[in-house]
Design an enzyme around this catalytic site. Structure first.
Site, PDB file in Angstrom:
ATOM      1  N   ARG A 172     -12.434  -7.526 -31.694  1.00 44.11           N
ATOM      2  CA  ARG A 172     -13.544  -6.937 -30.934  1.00 44.11           C
ATOM      3  C   ARG A 172     -13.400  -7.091 -29.422  1.00 44.11           C
ATOM      4  O   ARG A 172     -13.602  -6.124 -28.684  1.00 44.11           O
ATOM      5  CB  ARG A 172     -14.876  -7.513 -31.413  1.00 44.11           C
ATOM      6  CG  ARG A 172     -15.219  -7.149 -32.848  1.00 44.11           C
ATOM      7  CD  ARG A 172     -15.195  -5.647 -33.053  1.00 44.11           C
ATOM      8  NE  ARG A 172     -15.648  -5.252 -34.369  1.00 44.11           N
ATOM      9  CZ  ARG A 172     -14.959  -4.504 -35.213  1.00 44.11           C
ATOM     10  NH1 ARG A 172     -13.748  -4.094 -34.872  1.00 44.11           N
ATOM     11  NH2 ARG A 172     -15.454  -4.141 -36.379  1.00 44.11           N
TER      12      ARG A 172
ATOM     13  N   ASP B 277     -20.701  -8.686 -34.676  1.00 41.11           N
ATOM     14  CA  ASP B 277     -19.934  -7.798 -33.809  1.00 41.11           C
ATOM     15  C   ASP B 277     -20.731  -7.303 -32.616  1.00 41.11           C
ATOM     16  O   ASP B 277     -20.170  -7.026 -31.556  1.00 41.11           O
ATOM     17  CB  ASP B 277     -19.392  -6.613 -34.613  1.00 41.11           C
ATOM     18  CG  ASP B 277     -18.161  -6.982 -35.418  1.00 41.11           C
ATOM     19  OD1 ASP B 277     -17.563  -8.026 -35.139  1.00 41.11           O
ATOM     20  OD2 ASP B 277     -17.792  -6.207 -36.325  1.00 41.11           O
TER      21      ASP B 277
END
Length: 405
Positions: A98, A127
Site C-alpha cells: 500500500r 488499508d
C-alpha cells in the site's frame, strides 16, 4: 471538503468491485468530476489485462499503469524480510504494498493537478490507514475521498446491485465474491464462508487457491532449493544469479507446487476488530525461512535477540501504515547494520507444505565445530565452574540473606 471545488480526482484503481463502482459514484456525487484512474503494478498479473478498456467504459478519462514491481521488491519487501518482521504470522503482503502504491498515486495526482485522491478501502479495514498516511506524508494538504465512509451502500451485494444498474462490467459473481488482494508476494482471501472461523478453508476446491496447491495435492517427492544471500539480500537461486524479484517469482512457482505458504488466521486489525483471512505466500515463506536460517550462524546472540524484539515493532509499523516514519527508517538502519555479514547459502527441502532446513554455509559463520563438538574439543570445560559461580552469585547471596542453607 467543499465538493464544488473538486473538478479532478485521481483514483487508486484495481478494476475490482470497489474501485469499479467508485468511478460512476464519484461522477454522480462530485459534480461530474473528471476521474483519472491509477493502477500500481505490484505483480498482480492478469488482473491488469483489459484494465484500461474497463476504466474508460466505466467513466474514467484515462488510466495510468505504474510499473512498481522492482521498487516494491527492493524498497519494501526486502527491507521488511531482512527485519524478520511478521505480524501475527502474517507476512505483510498487503501492508507493504500500500505505501508503495500510494507514493506513486501521489506522484500522478500532483502531475495531473488533481483536486483530491480517492481510494476504495472500507471504513473497517487497515488499508484506508495505509493509503492515507502515505498521502499525508507526500501531499499533506491533499483532500482524500473514501466513498465507503460516505455512501449509502452497506454490503458487497449492494455494490453489485449498483454496478449492474450502472452497466459496470464485473469479473465476479455473488457466489464466488471473495475479497482478494494479489501481488507478486501474496494473495489474500476474505469474506463469504471465511467470515466464520469455524469453517475450514476450501483448499482442495478447484479455483480457491491461485498461487499453489493444497499440501494434500502436492508431489510425494520433496523439492530442494538453494538460496544465496549477500548482506541479507537474496542474489541467487539454485546457483543462478538473478534479481530478488525474479527469485521471488521462481520461489512462488516451486513453493506453490509443493503446497508451501498457506496461512489461516484471525488477526487483530488496526481499527480494533478481529478479522479472519487466508493467505497464500509461497515464495515469501521460503525466503523468510532461508534468511532466518542464515542468521542463526552469522549473527551473535545479543544481536539476534535484540533484532527479534525490534522485529515486532517493525511489523506493527508496516501493518499500521507507518512506513514513512522516522522510527521505521531508524529500524531499517539498524537492520542494515546487522546484515553486513549475513552472507552465505541456505538449502531447504520443500515437502507437502513443509519447509525443512537441509544445510547452511557462510564465510562469516560464527559456528565453530571444533568448539561445539561432543568429541575432543578446543574448549576447556573446567572454565565453566568459575563462570557458574559468578553467574549464580546473586542467587547464592539471596539464599543466604533469606536464611536458606
Amino acid at each position: 471538503m467543499n465538493k464544488d471545488k473538486i473538478k479532478k480526482v485521481v483514483l487508486a484503481y484495481s478494476g475490482g468491485l470497489d474501485t469499479s463502482v467508485i468511478i460512476p459514484w464519484l461522477k454522480e456525487n462530485y459534480n461530474n468530476c473528471e476521474v483519472v484512474a491509477v493502477a500500481g503494478d505490484v505483480g498482480q498479473g492478469d488482473e491488469l489485462e483489459g484494465l484500461e478498456e474497463k476504466a474508460l467504459k466505466t467513466g474514467a478519462s484515462k488510466l495510468y499503469v505504474m510499473n512498481l514491481q522492482d521498487e516494491y521488491v527492493d524498497d519494501y519487501i526486502i527491507p521488511t524480510m531482512k527485519a524478520g518482521a511478521v505480524y501475527e504470522d502474517y507476512l505483510l503482503g498487503t501492508s507493504h504494498a500500500r505505501p508503495c502504491i500510494a507514493k506513486g498515486l501521489v506522484e500522478i495526482a500532483l502531475k495531473e493537478g488533481a483536486d483530491a485522491i480517492a481510494h476504495g478501502c472500507t471504513g473497517k479495514g487497515n488499508d484506508q490507514v495505509r493509503f492515507e498516511l502515505a498521502v499525508k506524508h507526500f501531499a499533506p494538504s491533499m483532500p482524500i475521498i473514501a466513498p465507503w465512509r460516505e455512501w449509502d451502500i452497506k454490503s458487497r451485494d449492494e455494490e453489485i446491485d449498483y454496478a449492474e444498474a450502472h452497466n459496470v462490467p464485473l469479473r465476479i459473481n455473488r457466489e464466488t465474491n471473495y475479497s482478494k488482494d494479489k501481488n507478486l508476494w501474496h494473495l489474500s482471501h476474505e469474506g463469504l464462508d471465511l467470515e466464520d472461523p469455524g469453517n475450514e478453508p476450501q483448499y482442495e476446491k478447484e479455483g480457491f487457491l491461485e498461487m499453489g496447491v493444497s499440501p494434500m495435492n502436492a508431489p510425494d517427492e520433496p523439492t530442494y532449493v538453494t538460496i544465496e544471500f549477500e548482506k541479507g539480500i537474496p542474489v541467487a537461486l539454485d546457483g543462478e544469479k538473478m534479481s530478488a524479484k525474479d527469485i521471488i517469482y521462481k520461489l512462488n512457482k516451486v513453493g506453490g507446487a509443493n503446497g508451501i505458504g498457506l496461512l489461516d488466521i484471525v488477526e487483530n486489525r488496526l481499527v480494533g476488530m478481529k478479522c479472519r483471512g487466508v493467505y497464500e505466500t509461497p515464495g515469501g515463506s521460503i525466503l523468510y525461512k532461508a534468511h532466518e536460517t542464515l542468521e542463526t550462524i552469522t549473527l551473535d546472540k545479543m544481536t539476534v535477540h535484540e533484532k527479534q524484539k525490534l522485529s515486532i515493532t517493525f511489523a506493527e509499523l508496516v501493518y499500521n501504515g507507518q512506513w514513512f516514519t522516522p522510527l521505521r527508517e531508524a529500524l531499517s538502519a539498524f537492520v542494515d547494520k546487522t546484515q553486513e555479514k549475513v552472507n552465505g547459502t541456505v538449502r531447504l527441502k520443500l515437502y507437502k507444505g513443509n519447509i525443512i532446513k537441509a544445510g547452511v554455509w557462510s564465510p562469516n559463520s560464527l559456528y565453530s565445530e571444533s568448539i561445539a563438538t561432543f568429541g575432543e574439543s578446543d574448549y576447556d570445560q573446567a572454565q565453566a565452574a568459575g563462570f557458574i559461580n559468578l553467574f549464580g552469585l546473586p542467587i547464592q547471596v539471596q539464599a543466604m540473606v533469606d536464611g536458606k542453607k
